[in-house]
Design a protein around this motif. Structure first.
Motif, PDB file in Angstrom:
ATOM      1  N   THR A  79      26.777  46.559  43.049  1.00  0.00           N
ATOM      2  CA  THR A  79      27.056  46.506  41.605  1.00  0.00           C
ATOM      3  C   THR A  79      28.520  46.796  41.333  1.00  0.00           C
ATOM      4  OG1 THR A  79      24.793  47.204  41.088  1.00  0.00           O
ATOM      5  CG2 THR A  79      26.451  47.496  39.371  1.00  0.00           C
ATOM      6  N   ALA A  80      29.100  47.705  42.108  1.00  0.00           N
ATOM      7  CA  ALA A  80      30.512  48.054  41.927  1.00  0.00           C
ATOM      8  C   ALA A  80      31.409  46.839  42.129  1.00  0.00           C
ATOM      9  CB  ALA A  80      30.907  49.165  42.900  1.00  0.00           C
ATOM     10  N   MET A  81      31.072  45.993  43.110  1.00  0.00           N
ATOM     11  CA  MET A  81      31.855  44.792  43.364  1.00  0.00           C
ATOM     12  C   MET A  81      31.778  43.838  42.179  1.00  0.00           C
ATOM     13  SD  MET A  81      33.776  43.192  45.590  1.00  0.00           S
ATOM     14  CE  MET A  81      34.387  41.536  45.851  1.00  0.00           C
ATOM     15  N   ARG A  82      30.588  43.623  41.674  1.00  0.00           N
ATOM     16  CA  ARG A  82      30.426  42.715  40.545  1.00  0.00           C
ATOM     17  C   ARG A  82      31.132  43.229  39.296  1.00  0.00           C
ATOM     18  NH1 ARG A  82      26.237  42.142  43.889  1.00  0.00           N
ATOM     19  NH2 ARG A  82      25.339  40.064  44.181  1.00  0.00           N
ATOM     20  N   GLU A  83      31.019  44.508  39.065  1.00  0.00           N
ATOM     21  CA  GLU A  83      31.676  45.084  37.893  1.00  0.00           C
ATOM     22  C   GLU A  83      33.193  45.027  38.026  1.00  0.00           C
ATOM     23  OE1 GLU A  83      30.002  48.975  37.607  1.00  0.00           O
ATOM     24  OE2 GLU A  83      28.193  48.291  36.538  1.00  0.00           O
ATOM     25  N   MET A  84      33.698  45.253  39.232  1.00  0.00           N
ATOM     26  CA  MET A  84      35.142  45.170  39.455  1.00  0.00           C
ATOM     27  C   MET A  84      35.655  43.764  39.178  1.00  0.00           C
ATOM     28  SD  MET A  84      37.354  45.637  42.950  1.00  0.00           S
ATOM     29  CE  MET A  84      36.992  43.913  43.377  1.00  0.00           C
ATOM     30  N   LEU A  85      34.954  42.753  39.689  1.00  0.00           N
ATOM     31  CA  LEU A  85      35.386  41.372  39.475  1.00  0.00           C
ATOM     32  C   LEU A  85      35.336  40.992  38.005  1.00  0.00           C
ATOM     33  CD1 LEU A  85      33.880  39.391  42.500  1.00  0.00           C
ATOM     34  CD2 LEU A  85      36.282  39.904  42.041  1.00  0.00           C
ATOM     35  N   GLU A  86      34.308  41.437  37.306  1.00  0.00           N
ATOM     36  CA  GLU A  86      34.218  41.158  35.867  1.00  0.00           C
ATOM     37  C   GLU A  86      35.413  41.747  35.132  1.00  0.00           C
ATOM     38  OE1 GLU A  86      30.488  42.587  34.469  1.00  0.00           O
ATOM     39  OE2 GLU A  86      29.307  41.080  35.546  1.00  0.00           O
ATOM     40  N   GLN A  87      35.807  42.938  35.506  1.00  0.00           N
ATOM     41  CA  GLN A  87      36.972  43.576  34.890  1.00  0.00           C
ATOM     42  C   GLN A  87      38.255  42.815  35.208  1.00  0.00           C
ATOM     43  OE1 GLN A  87      37.597  47.681  36.067  1.00  0.00           O
ATOM     44  NE2 GLN A  87      39.774  47.595  35.536  1.00  0.00           N
ATOM     45  N   LEU A  88      38.428  42.447  36.475  1.00  0.00           N
ATOM     46  CA  LEU A  88      39.662  41.790  36.898  1.00  0.00           C
ATOM     47  C   LEU A  88      39.805  40.395  36.301  1.00  0.00           C
ATOM     48  CD1 LEU A  88      39.720  42.882  40.651  1.00  0.00           C
ATOM     49  CD2 LEU A  88      41.140  43.755  38.786  1.00  0.00           C
ATOM     50  N   GLN A  89      38.693  39.731  36.047  1.00  0.00           N
ATOM     51  CA  GLN A  89      38.754  38.399  35.450  1.00  0.00           C
ATOM     52  C   GLN A  89      39.319  38.443  34.027  1.00  0.00           C
ATOM     53  OE1 GLN A  89      35.167  35.968  35.903  1.00  0.00           O
ATOM     54  NE2 GLN A  89      34.724  37.045  37.796  1.00  0.00           N
ATOM     55  N   GLN A  90      39.247  39.603  33.405  1.00  0.00           N
ATOM     56  CA  GLN A  90      39.841  39.756  32.075  1.00  0.00           C
ATOM     57  C   GLN A  90      41.349  39.983  32.144  1.00  0.00           C
ATOM     58  OE1 GLN A  90      37.724  39.237  29.485  1.00  0.00           O
ATOM     59  NE2 GLN A  90      36.192  38.952  31.108  1.00  0.00           N
ATOM     60  N   GLU A  91      41.836  40.340  33.328  1.00  0.00           N
ATOM     61  CA  GLU A  91      43.236  40.731  33.467  1.00  0.00           C
ATOM     62  C   GLU A  91      44.095  39.705  34.199  1.00  0.00           C
ATOM     63  OE1 GLU A  91      43.240  44.561  35.325  1.00  0.00           O
ATOM     64  OE2 GLU A  91      41.725  45.383  33.967  1.00  0.00           O
ATOM     65  N   TYR A  92      43.462  38.809  34.968  1.00  0.00           N
ATOM     66  CA  TYR A  92      44.226  37.853  35.779  1.00  0.00           C
ATOM     67  C   TYR A  92      43.790  36.420  35.476  1.00  0.00           C
ATOM     68  CZ  TYR A  92      45.876  41.848  38.428  1.00  0.00           C
ATOM     69  OH  TYR A  92      46.472  43.035  38.784  1.00  0.00           O
ATOM     70  N   ASP A  93      44.738  35.504  35.607  1.00  0.00           N
ATOM     71  CA  ASP A  93      44.438  34.086  35.397  1.00  0.00           C
ATOM     72  C   ASP A  93      43.689  33.497  36.590  1.00  0.00           C
ATOM     73  OD1 ASP A  93      45.868  34.013  32.921  1.00  0.00           O
ATOM     74  OD2 ASP A  93      47.739  33.913  34.067  1.00  0.00           O
ATOM     75  N   VAL A  94      44.068  33.923  37.785  1.00  0.00           N
ATOM     76  CA  VAL A  94      43.468  33.407  39.010  1.00  0.00           C
ATOM     77  C   VAL A  94      43.240  34.566  39.972  1.00  0.00           C
ATOM     78  CG1 VAL A  94      43.721  31.848  40.978  1.00  0.00           C
ATOM     79  CG2 VAL A  94      44.667  31.202  38.760  1.00  0.00           C
ATOM     80  N   ILE A  95      42.054  34.597  40.592  1.00  0.00           N
ATOM     81  CA  ILE A  95      41.740  35.594  41.620  1.00  0.00           C
ATOM     82  C   ILE A  95      41.371  34.836  42.887  1.00  0.00           C
ATOM     83  CG2 ILE A  95      40.225  37.478  42.304  1.00  0.00           C
ATOM     84  CD1 ILE A  95      39.807  38.071  39.321  1.00  0.00           C
ATOM     85  N   LEU A  96      42.130  35.075  43.942  1.00  0.00           N
ATOM     86  CA  LEU A  96      41.896  34.415  45.227  1.00  0.00           C
ATOM     87  C   LEU A  96      41.436  35.449  46.241  1.00  0.00           C
ATOM     88  CD1 LEU A  96      45.067  32.128  45.333  1.00  0.00           C
ATOM     89  CD2 LEU A  96      42.728  31.437  44.808  1.00  0.00           C
ATOM     90  N   MET A  97      40.352  35.139  46.955  1.00  0.00           N
ATOM     91  CA  MET A  97      39.753  36.106  47.868  1.00  0.00           C
ATOM     92  C   MET A  97      39.755  35.585  49.298  1.00  0.00           C
ATOM     93  SD  MET A  97      36.607  37.471  45.471  1.00  0.00           S
ATOM     94  CE  MET A  97      36.184  35.898  44.738  1.00  0.00           C
ATOM     95  N   ASP A  98      40.374  36.336  50.185  1.00  0.00           N
ATOM     96  CA  ASP A  98      40.407  36.002  51.611  1.00  0.00           C
ATOM     97  C   ASP A  98      39.235  36.698  52.284  1.00  0.00           C
ATOM     98  OD1 ASP A  98      41.145  35.190  54.133  1.00  0.00           O
ATOM     99  OD2 ASP A  98      42.707  36.705  54.366  1.00  0.00           O
ATOM    100  N   SER A  99      38.296  35.918  52.819  1.00  0.00           N
ATOM    101  CA  SER A  99      37.085  36.502  53.386  1.00  0.00           C
ATOM    102  C   SER A  99      37.001  36.259  54.885  1.00  0.00           C
ATOM    103  CB  SER A  99      35.847  35.906  52.696  1.00  0.00           C
ATOM    104  OG  SER A  99      35.681  34.561  53.092  1.00  0.00           O
ATOM    105  N   PRO A 100      36.134  36.985  55.584  1.00  0.00           N
ATOM    106  CA  PRO A 100      35.970  36.773  57.028  1.00  0.00           C
ATOM    107  C   PRO A 100      35.372  35.397  57.311  1.00  0.00           C
ATOM    108  CG  PRO A 100      35.028  38.871  56.339  1.00  0.00           C
ATOM    109  CD  PRO A 100      35.317  38.104  55.097  1.00  0.00           C
TER     110      PRO A 100
END
Length: 229
Positions: A137-158
């Motif tokens: 839940t913490a991950m989902r809530e963090m992303l929801e918050q960040l989407q309000q602050e940034y135009d683009v979010i890029l995630m480097d995954s394994p």
């Protein structure tokens, strides 16, 4: 505090007029036009196996978005073998892992880079349960918050075939880009990786064909980005 570039892989920043830099800008354009009805705000970049160039690809792609004037956040979601903090000469004492465990606020963990408009959320110290943290839940809530602050979010995954982290993370994104090293990855492995993403209904935007030889360089411009039909 902004630091100097110490990684030659950031070619878009070091040599923005080079042909390869133009390819990264073309990738950004193709991503934009791959969805007319829905803005692609959160994009994950992955590969089927390690060593295919996904981290270099996402780093340069992030810079092209920042050069466009967008407010960009680059997240290192590889909490097993993190590398973005080294590429951008940043500390990894705190980051995604400490944010998700509640030890650090996301505001304190995000760092400015030497590229204007580009911020980095490093992986943080390697935790014992990366997949559980991503599927939280913490991950989902963090992303929801960040989407309000940034135009683009890029995630480097394994890599998809190495661990379950990327498959889980793909469900949190608007789209996924798969980086494939030409001549290195067997077709059966690529199909298996795609199958795992399809299983969770991840939206595969396309494939970046990386590390083509010089004889095929002319084809690289046309075929490096294979849109899903």
């Amino acid at each position: 505090m902004r630091r100097s570039i110490n990684d030659s892989s950031l070619i878009v920043s070091m040599n923005p007029e080079s042909p390869i830099s133009e390819v990264y800008r073309l990738l950004r354009t193709n991503i934009h036009f791959s969805s007319i009805d829905q803005a692609l705000k959160t994009i994950m970049v992955t590969s089927s196996q390690a060593g295919e160039g996904k981290t270099t690809t996402i780093s340069n792609l992030a810079i092209t978005y920042a050069q466009e004037g967008k407010n960009v956040l680059l997240i290192d979601m590889d909490m097993r073998k993190p590398s973005l903090h080294r590429i951008f000469s940043q500390s990894n004492r705190q980051g995604l892992s400490t944010v998700l465990t509640g030890d650090t606020s996301v505001q304190d963990a995000i760092q400015e880079t030497m590229v204007s408009h580009l911020s980095l959320l490093p992986s943080g110290p390697i935790p014992g349960n990366p997949s559980d943290l991503i599927d939280s839940t913490a991950m989902r809530e963090m992303l929801e918050q960040l989407q309000q602050e940034y135009d683009v979010i890029l995630m480097d995954s394994p890599p998809v075939l190495s661990v379950t982290d990327s498959v889980i993370a793909s469900t949190l994104c608007d789209g996924v880009i798969m980086v494939v090293a030409a001549g290195k990855v067997k077709k059966v492995h690529l199909k298996k990786a795609k199958g795992q993403l399809d299983h969770v209904n991840a939206r595969l935007l396309g494939i970046v064909l990386n590390r083509m030889n010089r004889d095929n360089q002319s084809n690289f411009y046309m075929n490096y980005y294979g849109m899903k039909g």
